[in-house]
Design a protein around this motif. Structure first.
Motif, mmCIF file in Angstrom:
data_model
loop_
_atom_site.group_PDB
_atom_site.id
_atom_site.type_symbol
_atom_site.label_atom_id
_atom_site.label_comp_id
_atom_site.label_asym_id
_atom_site.label_seq_id
_atom_site.Cartn_x
_atom_site.Cartn_y
_atom_site.Cartn_z
ATOM 1 N N VAL A 1 25.810 30.944 61.276
ATOM 2 C CA VAL A 1 26.426 30.660 62.586
ATOM 3 C C VAL A 1 27.305 31.827 63.029
ATOM 4 O O VAL A 1 27.327 32.200 64.202
ATOM 5 N N ALA B 1 27.774 25.168 67.667
ATOM 6 C CA ALA B 1 27.149 24.920 66.369
ATOM 7 C C ALA B 1 27.652 23.595 65.801
ATOM 8 O O ALA B 1 28.836 23.295 65.862
ATOM 9 N N TRP C 1 32.385 24.900 67.449
ATOM 10 C CA TRP C 1 31.624 24.298 66.358
ATOM 11 C C TRP C 1 32.166 22.925 65.984
ATOM 12 O O TRP C 1 33.288 22.562 66.308
#
Lengths: 141, 437
Positions: free
Chosen positions: B121, B133, B159
């Protein structure tokens, strides 16, 4: 038209720009006029208007002047007891819309309009027009 | 209505209804277990079969296009599966190149590869900083803080994670939320860009106002000058006298010269593109003089006297046109404040910090008008605040402030003068010379 008495007629020229005043005066001399009063702004001109001994047959005034402008002078002349019918030619160098609006509103009060820069012929036409109008007004009153 | 105003009006800051159709529904799945990938894929986008991309060589991955679902569900997700980190990176790179980015990705943490999901990522977000993500992990092997450390504080809000075993609903809902978050951020960015462009247009409009104001003054001046030229030519022709002709020609030449210098100043003002790119050494005093010259007619009309209190020569680095715009704006305000007659005091002086390491050019512009009422004073520099009704845009002072503070790293302040009128103080840094100025 022919019966203008050049020897007696007095024209007041009001402009803050000396050179422009000079040009107008010289044009008028070319037409045959002889007697002039000059003023640098509306207030000075109105001083002459208030002087009841002075003869004033026509006022040619710039619109945009410091202190008292041409419109203020026009209003003052129009509300004067004796001289309210004096022929008045307004000179302006601005043709913007706001000016046009004011122009229309004041059309009844001002006799003629002239836009800088102008040729001698144009001034001549306006001067004769204004003087004729002035005489008609006098005759009517 | 002017061109820029029309353009400005065409902007709508409302969210566009078309946005939903245009919105990005692309989701990447990075998972080494085909069964799990299939599972996620079926939750997000049922019906379509997942084609494992890893069967192709790396080069060929670029040709593998995600399959459009034939039976569109309302979510309308477009799901692409990558089995290895290398495939994932290739897909992301291609998506960025083709301007068809992924809104989000589900990343397995343990990929059985040389790098894990978190490192992947990090690399993916280097390629595409906008992608969201979501880590899918069965192991609580990483703390939230340690992930953040790897991904960096800048990507803090980019994320999230979900634990295996996950329910269908939790995956679907995560996808929905994250995808809409991506689209909301894009929408926000687009609106910010529109706002920036709109504000740029307003600035141009304000400059146009300044040019128009000066234009009226120039028109008046030209009316007189042309009258001198035409008048004297006619008089000279008529009189046919050598002396008169000589005098007239002199006057005509002088009028021509004056007109040229007026036009030069006006051209400079009217052509901002000329100076746009460069910040040059500028003489501040000259800027102020030029601005005052352009205002001559306005000052004359209102019977305003301009007085220099101090006139220390100050050279700064800046934009000549922007500064002229500032001073004309301020002079216009001052002359409007003093209706029939008045005075403007100007002062330019150098000032130094105590250790002489820093120096400023300090400009003070003070009018002798009524000043600004105390209750209004705090607002006058706010954009769109105006006391001139329909006449003003309310941007003049805001733009002056911006030109001084942003373009010239200076300070712009205004206050009522203790005796009378309003005083504007502008401070612009200057390079310190070796000698004391």
């Amino acid at each position: 038209m022919a019966d203008i008495n050049f020897e007696r007629t007095v024209i007041m020229i009001v402009d803050d720009d000396i050179e422009t005043r000079n040009v107008i005066k010289n044009y008028l001399i070319m037409f045959g006029f002889m007697n002039f009063i000059e003023a640098g702004d509306g207030a000075e001109a109105y001083g002459h208007v208030l002087d009841s001994i002075k003869r004033i047959d026509l006022i040619i005034s710039d619109w945009e002047m410091p202190k008292t402008d041409g419109l203020a002078l026009l209003r003052a002349v129009r509300s004067h007891k004796v001289r309210h019918a004096t022929p008045f030619i307004m000179v302006t160098s601005q043709q913007s819309q706001e000016r046009m609006k004011i122009t229309k509103a004041k059309l009844n009060a001002v006799d003629c309009y002239i836009v800088k820069p102008f040729r001698a012929d144009v001034l001549k036409d306006k001067v004769w027009e204004a003087l004729t109008l002035g005489r008609l007004k006098k005759a009517a009153s | 209505m002017s061109q820029w105003a029309k353009k400005l009006n065409s902007y709508s800051l409302e969210p566009r209804p078309a946005l939903l159709e245009e919105s990005n529904r692309r989701i990447l799945i990075v998972e080494d277990e085909p069964a799990i990938a299939e599972g996620i894929k079926n939750i997000l986008s049922p019906v379509t079969n997942v084609v494992p991309l890893h069967r192709s060589s790396r080069q060929k991955t670029t040709t593998a296009v995600p399959i459009e679902s034939s039976e569109k569900k309302q979510d309308n997700f477009e799901v692409v599966w990558a089995r290895t980190p290398a495939e994932a990176l290739a897909l992301v790179r291609k998506s960025v190149e083709q301007n068809n980015p992924f809104a989000m990705g589900f990343f397995d943490v343990l990929l059985g590869s040389d790098i894990d999901g978190i490192e992947l990522v990090r690399q993916v977000q280097l390629l595409d900083s906008k992608i969201f993500a979501v880590f899918v992990t069965a192991y609580q092997d990483r703390s939230v803080d340690s992930i953040q450390q790897i991904l960096g504080a800048d990507n803090l809000d980019r994320w999230d994670y979900i634990n295996k075993p996950f329910s269908d609903g939790s995956i679907l809902q995560k996808a929905r939320n994250t995808v809409s978050l991506w689209n909301l951020k894009e929408q926000q960015k687009r609106q910010e860009e529109q706002l920036a462009e709109a504000s740029n247009l307003l600035r141009q409009g304000e400059r146009t106002n300044v040019v128009a104001a000066v234009g009226r003054s120039v028109a008046h001046e030209f009316g007189n000058l042309l009258q001198h030229i035409i008048g004297h030519a006619e008089i000279a022709l008529h009189k046919n006298d050598l002396h008169q002709m000589h005098q007239s020609l002199k006057t005509i030449l002088k009028a021509g010269e004056t007109a040229t210098s007026v036009l030069d100043k006006f051209k400079k003002l009217n052509n901002p593109s000329e100076s746009k790119s460069d910040e040059k050494p500028v003489n501040l005093n000259q800027c102020i003089n030029e601005s005052a010259d352009l205002m001559t007619y306005e000052f004359k009309k209102r019977n305003i006297k301009v007085t220099w209190i101090k006139n220390h020569q100050c050279d700064i680095v800046g934009d000549h046109h922007s500064l002229i715009q500032v001073f004309i704006n301020l002079f216009t305000n001052s002359s409007h404040a003093m209706n029939s007659s008045g005075q403007i005091d100007l002062s330019v002086a150098k000032s130094f910090s105590e250790d002489l390491s820093e120096a400023w050019a300090e400009v003070r512009i003070r009018d002798h008008g009524p000043g600004i009422p105390k209750d209004v004073l705090p607002f006058v520099m706010n954009p769109f605040y105006t006391t001139k009704g329909q006449q003003g845009t309310g941007l003049g002072l805001a733009i002056c402030k911006e030109i001084i503070e942003v373009e010239h790293n200076g300070e712009f302040s205004l206050a009522n003068h203790p005796v009378k009128g309003l005083e504007i103080v502008i401070r612009i840094p200057i390079k310190v010379e070796t000698k004391n100025g």
